[in-house]
Design a protein around this motif. Sequence first.
Motif, PDB file in Angstrom:
ATOM      1  N   HIS A  93       0.880  -0.527  -0.039  1.00 19.80           N
ATOM      2  CA  HIS A  93      -0.210  -0.081   0.194  1.00 19.80           C
ATOM      3  C   HIS A  93       0.729   1.136   0.117  1.00 19.80           C
ATOM      4  N   ARG A  94       1.165   2.231  -0.889  1.00 16.26           N
ATOM      5  CA  ARG A  94       1.648   3.242  -1.132  1.00 16.26           C
ATOM      6  C   ARG A  94       1.813   3.663  -2.504  1.00 16.26           C
ATOM      7  N   TRP A  95       1.379   4.749  -2.418  1.00 20.22           N
ATOM      8  CA  TRP A  95       1.068   6.055  -3.571  1.00 20.22           C
ATOM      9  C   TRP A  95       2.277   6.427  -4.762  1.00 20.22           C
ATOM     10  N   TRP A  96       2.506   6.351  -5.696  1.00 18.32           N
ATOM     11  CA  TRP A  96       4.024   6.415  -6.608  1.00 18.32           C
ATOM     12  C   TRP A  96       2.992   7.033  -7.493  1.00 18.32           C
ATOM     13  N   GLY A  97       3.465   8.094  -8.223  1.00 17.85           N
ATOM     14  CA  GLY A  97       3.582   9.262  -9.188  1.00 17.85           C
ATOM     15  C   GLY A  97       1.978   9.545  -9.071  1.00 17.85           C
ATOM     16  N   GLY A  98       0.784   9.852  -8.209  1.00 21.62           N
ATOM     17  CA  GLY A  98      -0.313  10.046  -8.069  1.00 21.62           C
ATOM     18  C   GLY A  98      -1.573   8.972  -8.135  1.00 21.62           C
ATOM     19  N   THR A  99      -0.866   7.776  -8.283  1.00 25.73           N
ATOM     20  CA  THR A  99      -1.325   6.400  -8.260  1.00 25.73           C
ATOM     21  C   THR A  99      -1.103   5.447  -6.939  1.00 25.73           C
ATOM     22  N   GLU A 100      -2.592   4.869  -6.586  1.00 20.83           N
ATOM     23  CA  GLU A 100      -2.379   3.822  -5.535  1.00 20.83           C
ATOM     24  C   GLU A 100      -2.462   2.782  -5.935  1.00 20.83           C
ATOM     25  N   LEU A 101      -0.847   2.428  -4.974  1.00 24.59           N
ATOM     26  CA  LEU A 101      -0.582   0.991  -5.146  1.00 24.59           C
ATOM     27  C   LEU A 101      -1.442  -0.334  -4.196  1.00 24.59           C
ATOM     28  N   THR A 102      -2.090  -0.792  -4.352  1.00 24.16           N
ATOM     29  CA  THR A 102      -1.882  -1.665  -3.440  1.00 24.16           C
ATOM     30  C   THR A 102      -2.433  -3.211  -4.224  1.00 24.16           C
ATOM     31  N   ASN A 103      -2.385  -4.736  -3.601  1.00 25.40           N
ATOM     32  CA  ASN A 103      -1.807  -6.017  -3.778  1.00 25.40           C
ATOM     33  C   ASN A 103      -3.151  -6.173  -5.122  1.00 25.40           C
ATOM     34  N   ASP A 104      -4.304  -6.218  -4.655  1.00 24.72           N
ATOM     35  CA  ASP A 104      -5.358  -6.306  -5.619  1.00 24.72           C
ATOM     36  C   ASP A 104      -5.282  -5.014  -6.500  1.00 24.72           C
ATOM     37  N   ARG A 105      -3.890  -4.381  -6.766  1.00 29.69           N
ATOM     38  CA  ARG A 105      -4.433  -3.553  -8.202  1.00 29.69           C
ATOM     39  C   ARG A 105      -2.999  -3.547  -9.144  1.00 29.69           C
ATOM     40  N   LEU A 106      -1.957  -4.294  -8.734  1.00 34.14           N
ATOM     41  CA  LEU A 106      -0.822  -4.987  -8.908  1.00 34.14           C
ATOM     42  C   LEU A 106      -0.288  -4.846 -10.393  1.00 34.14           C
ATOM     43  N   TRP A 107      -0.190  -3.945 -11.185  1.00 36.51           N
ATOM     44  CA  TRP A 107      -0.017  -4.174 -12.431  1.00 36.51           C
ATOM     45  C   TRP A 107       1.366  -4.929 -12.668  1.00 36.51           C
ATOM     46  N   ARG A 108       1.501  -6.135 -13.311  1.00 31.66           N
ATOM     47  CA  ARG A 108       2.832  -7.031 -13.948  1.00 31.66           C
ATOM     48  C   ARG A 108       3.552  -6.229 -14.698  1.00 31.66           C
ATOM     49  N   TRP A 109       4.972  -7.200 -15.336  1.00 29.42           N
ATOM     50  CA  TRP A 109       5.721  -6.488 -16.269  1.00 29.42           C
ATOM     51  C   TRP A 109       5.701  -8.212 -16.954  1.00 29.42           C
ATOM     52  N   ASP A 110       5.253  -8.686 -18.182  1.00 28.78           N
ATOM     53  CA  ASP A 110       5.947  -9.955 -18.567  1.00 28.78           C
ATOM     54  C   ASP A 110       7.092  -9.676 -19.796  1.00 28.78           C
ATOM     55  N   ALA A 111       7.674 -10.285 -18.917  1.00 30.32           N
ATOM     56  CA  ALA A 111       9.611 -10.100 -19.710  1.00 30.32           C
ATOM     57  C   ALA A 111       9.340 -10.611 -20.792  1.00 30.32           C
ATOM     58  N   LEU A 112       8.573 -12.258 -20.850  1.00 35.26           N
ATOM     59  CA  LEU A 112       8.899 -12.854 -22.041  1.00 35.26           C
ATOM     60  C   LEU A 112       7.856 -12.065 -23.146  1.00 35.26           C
ATOM     61  N   GLY A 113       6.516 -11.470 -22.760  1.00 36.85           N
ATOM     62  CA  GLY A 113       5.902 -10.571 -24.055  1.00 36.85           C
ATOM     63  C   GLY A 113       6.280  -9.060 -23.665  1.00 36.85           C
TER      64      GLY A 113
END
Length: 119
Positions: A93-113
């Motif tokens: 739970h933190r704010w980064w660049g005006g976006t609230e990040l929480t466990n249920d709202r985490l985007w992921r980076w797919d390194a392969l794709g």
Amino acid sequence: MLELVAEGETKPGPITSDLYRERGVFDFQEAHLVLDGLAYCRSPVLAGLPAERVVVDNSKAHQERMFSRLSVTDFGQEVLDGELDFSQYNPIHRWWGGTELTNDRLWRWDALGRTLVAP
């Protein structure tokens, strides 16, 4: 940060400085907060910081922190190896660049794709 420690950097100062210099994402104060979040959590990925978080006006504790020797925990190694997910074991739970990040709202980076994956 975890990768820097795994590669042999053990001091908090250089780790936060390298992160700022190489990535340009966090300022020094925020880099220290991120470092704290990796060490002072339910399932830490880093070990070696003092048992208590440093209070701003406590110079002895600040000195102890700066001379700490960080290491990757067993859990941290499993996170680095992609076997476990930090956010499944620790609340986010933190704010980064005006976006609230929480466990249920985490985007992921797919390194392969090479794409972002929605939560």
